[in-house]
Scaffold this motif. Structure first.
Motif, short mmCIF file in Angstrom:
data_model
loop_
_atom_site.label_atom_id
_atom_site.label_comp_id
_atom_site.label_asym_id
_atom_site.label_seq_id
_atom_site.Cartn_x
_atom_site.Cartn_y
_atom_site.Cartn_z
N ALA A 187 2.96 -51.41 -12.33
CA ALA A 187 2.60 -50.24 -13.13
C ALA A 187 2.93 -48.95 -12.39
N ASN A 188 2.62 -48.91 -11.11
CA ASN A 188 2.88 -47.70 -10.33
C ASN A 188 4.37 -47.49 -10.06
N ILE A 189 5.11 -48.58 -9.85
CA ILE A 189 6.56 -48.45 -9.71
C ILE A 189 7.16 -47.90 -11.01
N GLY A 190 6.67 -48.42 -12.14
CA GLY A 190 7.14 -47.91 -13.43
C GLY A 190 6.81 -46.43 -13.62
N SER A 191 5.59 -46.03 -13.22
CA SER A 191 5.20 -44.62 -13.34
C SER A 191 6.08 -43.73 -12.46
#
Length: 363
Positions: free
Chosen positions: A58-62
């Motif tokens: 999720a954080n990589i995507g953000s």
């Protein structure tokens, strides 16, 4: 903080007043994106250390979304789209985090932060802001519903959970403070820039483009101000004309004639008293208003300046040019200012008829 203000001011100086809103949006959103990137970098490291794969993804995507936004949309100044992306990403991330860990105060804070910034930093049309606000509220309601329907997917140990909650609260508070503070700084700099631009425009409207002396339009305004503020002060008025100016233009060219007018202007601005005012009246004529002075004193001041001007060397096209002036002086009656100007203009005519290069006041 002073360094930030200087940087913003330097950026704003490159824009007209009409462009201030764009640079304001540019700075605010650049700071917001930078803060979001730093926040998700920290969260990525935190979840990587805990080996929590869904939150790592999720954080990589953000981060990918924010880097794309910073790299492409900021350069293209798509500010409305950028704000939409930020609001949607924060809302979706808060919902996903709430689903993974359950609803906590920090999750509620993230949603409230979005809604508060919608009010504090308005942008776009009202309906558009309402639409984004409703989107965030819908996700918040959905997140709360999940909290009652399902149990949290992950439960962190107390120590890690405490660090996670504290970090999220700090991110939320710092994000709000930074955004609001940057907004205040930009508004302050814009206000100062507006004042400077207004002063610059006023000065341009009041001065002659060639000589930088005050122009005739401002002379009318100045006289009106004198009538209102200095009714009991003694004034004198003088009309100054460059001798044989037409011959200078015809023989040496208009560019030299322009330089002569600039030379006369600078000379008077340097050698007149501080309270005296010089205006370019038209062509090669200048009007001077002398404050707190009698007619004999004004005659003496102007005659001294006239003599010094003759002795001041002036070079044009590799040859010396003798510059002299004729001056007509009269007492300045604030009740009938333009009659006084007409009288000093008549005295100027007498000065020229008597051979030029002199001051005539009728004394």
């Amino acid at each position: 903080m002073a360094k930030i203000q200087e940087t913003i001011a330097a950026q704003l100086s490159r824009y007209s007043i009409a462009g201030y809103d764009n640079i304001k949006q540019h700075v605010i959103l650049s700071v917001a994106l930078a803060f979001c990137i730093m926040a998700h970098t920290y969260l990525l490291v935190f979840f990587a250390m805990g080996k929590i794969e869904p939150l790592i993804i999720a954080n990589i995507g953000s981060l990918a979304i924010y880097y794309f936004t910073a790299a492409f949309l900021i350069k293209r100044r798509r500010y409305l789209i950028i704000r939409t992306i930020i609001v949607c990403e924060v809302s979706l991330y808060a919902t996903f985090t709430g689903y993974m860990f359950g609803i906590g105060n920090y999750i509620i804070g993230n949603f409230l932060l979005i809604l508060v910034l919608q009010l504090l930093l308005p942008y776009g049309d009202l309906w558009y802001r309402w639409m984004l606000s409703l989107f965030s509220i819908s996700l918040m309601v959905f997140s709360f519903s999940l909290g009652y329907i399902t149990a949290p997917v992950l439960v962190l140990p107390d120590f890690e959970n405490g660090i996670f909650i504290a970090a999220n609260i700090c991110i939320m508070l710092f994000g709000t403070c930074i955004e609001i503070k940057i907004e205040q700084i930009i508004l302050s700099v814009i206000d100062e820039s507006h004042k400077y631009s207004l002063e610059k425009a006023t000065l341009a409207a009041n001065t002659d483009a060639l000589t930088s002396a005050y122009n005739r339009r401002y002379a009318d305004e100045y006289i009106e101000n004198l009538q209102a503020s200095s009714p009991n002060v003694n004034f004198c008025v003088a009309m100054v004309d460059a001798d044989k100016f037409k011959e200078i233009n015809d023989v040496l060219g208009h560019d030299v004639g322009d330089q002569v007018l600039i030379h006369i202007t600078k000379y008077f601005q340097t050698h007149l008293r501080q309270n005296d005012m010089l205006f370019r009246w038209g062509g090669d004529e200048f009007l001077i208003i002398l404050k707190e002075i009698t007619l004999p004193q004004a005659h003496g001041v102007l005659d001294r300046v006239r003599k010094q001007l003759i002795d001041t060397p002036f070079q044009a096209k590799n040859q010396a040019v003798n510059i002299s002036i004729s001056v007509g002086v009269a007492e300045f009656d604030l009740c009938n200012p333009y009659a006084s100007i007409e009288r000093c203009d008549q005295n100027l005519l007498v000065s020229k008829q008597r051979g030029r290069n002199m001051v005539y006041s009728g004394l």
